[in-house]
Design a protein around this motif. Structure first.
Motif, PDB file in Angstrom:
ATOM      1  N   TRP A  22      -8.022  19.331   7.243  1.00 43.20           N
ATOM      2  CA  TRP A  22      -7.109  18.184   7.342  1.00 43.20           C
ATOM      3  C   TRP A  22      -7.739  16.955   6.714  1.00 43.20           C
ATOM      4  N   PHE A  23      -6.955  16.201   5.919  1.00 42.54           N
ATOM      5  CA  PHE A  23      -7.424  14.977   5.280  1.00 42.54           C
ATOM      6  C   PHE A  23      -6.377  13.877   5.490  1.00 42.54           C
ATOM      7  N   PRO A  24      -6.812  12.642   5.722  1.00 39.38           N
ATOM      8  CA  PRO A  24      -5.845  11.536   5.824  1.00 39.38           C
ATOM      9  C   PRO A  24      -5.294  11.181   4.445  1.00 39.38           C
ATOM     10  N   ALA A  25      -4.010  10.878   4.401  1.00 36.75           N
ATOM     11  CA  ALA A  25      -3.374  10.465   3.156  1.00 36.75           C
ATOM     12  C   ALA A  25      -3.345   8.932   3.070  1.00 36.75           C
ATOM     13  N   GLU A  26      -2.519   8.407   2.169  1.00 37.68           N
ATOM     14  CA  GLU A  26      -2.572   6.985   1.854  1.00 37.68           C
ATOM     15  C   GLU A  26      -2.359   6.076   3.064  1.00 37.68           C
ATOM     16  N   LEU A  27      -1.333   6.362   3.864  1.00 39.24           N
ATOM     17  CA  LEU A  27      -1.019   5.466   4.972  1.00 39.24           C
ATOM     18  C   LEU A  27      -2.112   5.458   6.035  1.00 39.24           C
ATOM     19  N   LEU A  28      -2.663   6.613   6.366  1.00 38.45           N
ATOM     20  CA  LEU A  28      -3.739   6.652   7.352  1.00 38.45           C
ATOM     21  C   LEU A  28      -5.021   6.025   6.804  1.00 38.45           C
ATOM     22  N   GLU A  29      -5.283   6.221   5.521  1.00 41.64           N
ATOM     23  CA  GLU A  29      -6.447   5.557   4.931  1.00 41.64           C
ATOM     24  C   GLU A  29      -6.271   4.043   4.970  1.00 41.64           C
ATOM     25  N   GLY A  30      -5.057   3.579   4.688  1.00 42.15           N
ATOM     26  CA  GLY A  30      -4.782   2.155   4.793  1.00 42.15           C
ATOM     27  C   GLY A  30      -4.919   1.655   6.224  1.00 42.15           C
TER      28      GLY A  30
ATOM     29  N   LEU B 273      -3.067  -1.068   5.160  1.00 37.12           N
ATOM     30  CA  LEU B 273      -1.830  -0.334   5.447  1.00 37.12           C
ATOM     31  C   LEU B 273      -0.646  -0.915   4.693  1.00 37.12           C
ATOM     32  N   THR B 274      -0.533  -2.227   4.654  1.00 33.24           N
ATOM     33  CA  THR B 274       0.598  -2.861   3.965  1.00 33.24           C
ATOM     34  C   THR B 274       0.551  -2.606   2.457  1.00 33.24           C
ATOM     35  N   THR B 275      -0.620  -2.716   1.863  1.00 35.81           N
ATOM     36  CA  THR B 275      -0.751  -2.458   0.426  1.00 35.81           C
ATOM     37  C   THR B 275      -0.398  -1.023   0.082  1.00 35.81           C
ATOM     38  N   GLU B 276      -0.888  -0.085   0.888  1.00 37.18           N
ATOM     39  CA  GLU B 276      -0.569   1.325   0.642  1.00 37.18           C
ATOM     40  C   GLU B 276       0.932   1.565   0.774  1.00 37.18           C
ATOM     41  N   GLY B 277       1.556   0.927   1.760  1.00 34.15           N
ATOM     42  CA  GLY B 277       2.996   1.072   1.914  1.00 34.15           C
ATOM     43  C   GLY B 277       3.748   0.538   0.705  1.00 34.15           C
ATOM     44  N   ARG B 278       3.339  -0.610   0.207  1.00 33.16           N
ATOM     45  CA  ARG B 278       3.991  -1.183  -0.970  1.00 33.16           C
ATOM     46  C   ARG B 278       3.816  -0.292  -2.191  1.00 33.16           C
ATOM     47  N   ASN B 279       2.634   0.276  -2.354  1.00 37.27           N
ATOM     48  CA  ASN B 279       2.414   1.165  -3.497  1.00 37.27           C
ATOM     49  C   ASN B 279       3.271   2.428  -3.403  1.00 37.27           C
ATOM     50  N   ILE B 280       3.411   2.964  -2.197  1.00 37.28           N
ATOM     51  CA  ILE B 280       4.238   4.169  -2.024  1.00 37.28           C
ATOM     52  C   ILE B 280       5.697   3.862  -2.318  1.00 37.28           C
ATOM     53  N   VAL B 281       6.173   2.703  -1.876  1.00 37.79           N
ATOM     54  CA  VAL B 281       7.556   2.305  -2.155  1.00 37.79           C
ATOM     55  C   VAL B 281       7.781   2.190  -3.659  1.00 37.79           C
ATOM     56  N   ALA B 282       6.816   1.618  -4.350  1.00 38.44           N
ATOM     57  CA  ALA B 282       6.952   1.475  -5.806  1.00 38.44           C
ATOM     58  C   ALA B 282       6.995   2.832  -6.505  1.00 38.44           C
ATOM     59  N   ASP B 283       6.318   3.828  -5.959  1.00 38.45           N
ATOM     60  CA  ASP B 283       6.275   5.150  -6.598  1.00 38.45           C
ATOM     61  C   ASP B 283       7.445   6.038  -6.214  1.00 38.45           C
ATOM     62  N   THR B 284       7.980   5.866  -5.017  1.00 38.72           N
ATOM     63  CA  THR B 284       8.975   6.809  -4.491  1.00 38.72           C
ATOM     64  C   THR B 284      10.372   6.237  -4.341  1.00 38.72           C
TER      65      THR B 284
ATOM     66  N   ALA C 284      -5.407  -7.512  -3.016  1.00 36.61           N
ATOM     67  CA  ALA C 284      -5.567  -6.150  -3.548  1.00 36.61           C
ATOM     68  C   ALA C 284      -6.511  -5.330  -2.696  1.00 36.61           C
ATOM     69  N   ILE C 285      -6.531  -5.602  -1.389  1.00 39.40           N
ATOM     70  CA  ILE C 285      -7.254  -4.750  -0.457  1.00 39.40           C
ATOM     71  C   ILE C 285      -6.313  -3.632  -0.040  1.00 39.40           C
TER      72      ILE C 285
ATOM     73  N   LEU D  50     -18.876 -18.902  -3.995  1.00 39.56           N
ATOM     74  CA  LEU D  50     -19.856 -18.383  -3.045  1.00 39.56           C
ATOM     75  C   LEU D  50     -20.213 -16.928  -3.295  1.00 39.56           C
ATOM     76  N   GLY D  51     -19.528 -16.286  -4.229  1.00 44.40           N
ATOM     77  CA  GLY D  51     -19.808 -14.887  -4.525  1.00 44.40           C
ATOM     78  C   GLY D  51     -19.357 -13.939  -3.430  1.00 44.40           C
ATOM     79  N   LEU D  52     -18.222 -14.226  -2.810  1.00 42.27           N
ATOM     80  CA  LEU D  52     -17.721 -13.405  -1.705  1.00 42.27           C
ATOM     81  C   LEU D  52     -16.890 -12.238  -2.238  1.00 42.27           C
ATOM     82  N   GLU D  53     -17.090 -11.076  -1.644  1.00 38.93           N
ATOM     83  CA  GLU D  53     -16.252  -9.933  -1.977  1.00 38.93           C
ATOM     84  C   GLU D  53     -14.908 -10.047  -1.285  1.00 38.93           C
ATOM     85  N   ARG D  54     -13.971  -9.171  -1.690  1.00 36.31           N
ATOM     86  CA  ARG D  54     -12.630  -9.237  -1.119  1.00 36.31           C
ATOM     87  C   ARG D  54     -12.631  -8.966   0.376  1.00 36.31           C
ATOM     88  N   PHE D  55     -13.389  -7.953   0.805  1.00 40.09           N
ATOM     89  CA  PHE D  55     -13.431  -7.632   2.235  1.00 40.09           C
ATOM     90  C   PHE D  55     -14.021  -8.792   3.026  1.00 40.09           C
TER      91      PHE D  55
END
Length: 275
Positions: free
Chosen positions: A67-75, A227-238, A223-224, A139-144
């Motif tokens: 079993w592997f998590p897909a996009e929404l669970l990874e998000g 969950l919301t980003t993954e949902g938006r990407n799935i909507v754009a694809d499907t 662009a992190i 300050l050289g901060l990453e996105r996270f």
């Protein structure tokens, strides 16, 4: 005689406990059925064809029997990670700010008051833009890190007021008792003041935690892949906006309900009298 009295009283107590539960479940069922009917009616009016059978593949998948998590669970994992780290810093910032607000230092009170007023009177989205596009590169901060900092600063301002109200609600005699026992300021707060304060502020603190989880969805603008980003990407694809966004909303709802339930259980345990 005592056994007879107890046996007749027990069903009455059980009924009183069970009745509101059944009533609540019935109300939830009625509202759920009403929402389902409304959604189906709207979909039919729009000639929209539901594709719920495609949603599970975006939650998990099985490969070679594993079993592997897909996009929404990874998000979801990213969202929980951001929320957990932000919550730690939110509590630290809120507590330090509250102590500064109540301190004898004019500078400390001024800094704490200025921070609270600045954060509470500007939108979170604007603060994220400033941190991500202005202060982040400098300050050289990453996105996270930027996401955690933005959420911690925003929620910390509200949490500080909760901490301050909780500290003000502690009787002055408790502080005097700490001094009379020879406890240092740190030990007094650690063993006497903070445990009493947490009991008083747990409900509003739970609300802030739930708000933190929900506000974490805004960091998707950086662009992190939460969950919301993954949902938006799935909507754009499907092109399945209804199914995907209802699923995302349901996941957020499950997380916040579990947090609220845990806080209610913790509050109940903390209010139990010691044996």
């Amino acid at each position: 005689m005592l056994n007879k009295t107890f046996s007749t009283a027990t069903p009455s107590v059980g009924y009183r406990i069970l009745k509101p539960v059944l009533s609540g479940l019935l109300q939830i069922a009625v509202v759920t059925l009403g929402l389902i009917w409304l959604l189906n009616a709207g979909a039919e009016a729009m000639n929209y064809r539901w594709q719920w059978y495609r949603i599970p593949q975006y939650l998990w998948f099985i490969e070679d029997g594993e079993w592997f998590p897909a996009e929404l669970l990874e998000g979801l994992f990213v969202t929980l990670k951001i929320s957990a780290v932000s919550l730690i810093f939110t509590l630290l910032i809120g507590l330090v700010t509250a102590l500064l607000r109540l301190s004898d230092s004019i500078v400390g009170r001024g800094l704490a008051r200025g921070y609270i007023e600045l954060i509470r009177n500007t939108p979170l989205l604007v603060q994220i833009y400033l941190l991500y596009f202005v202060f982040g590169p400098v300050l050289g901060l990453e996105r996270f890190t930027t996401a955690v900092l933005a959420l911690s600063l925003f929620q910390g301002a509200y949490t500080a007021e909760i901490f301050r109200a909780g500290l003000n609600n502690i009787p002055k005699g408790q502080f005097e008792a700490c001094s009379s026992l020879g406890l240092s300021a740190i030990d007094g707060y650690r063993f006497v003041i903070l445990p009493q304060m947490i009991r008083r502020i747990l409900p509003p603190l739970t609300n802030e935690t739930v708000s933190l989880v929900k506000n974490s969805s805004i960091v998707s603008i950086m662009a992190i892949f939460d969950l919301t980003t993954e949902g938006r990407n799935i909507v754009a694809d499907t092109a399945m906006p209804f199914e995907v966004w209802f699923t995302v909303a349901g996941i957020y709802l499950c997380v916040t309900l579990m947090l609220s339930g845990f806080a209610a259980w913790l509050e109940h345990k903390m209010n139990l009298p010691t044996q």
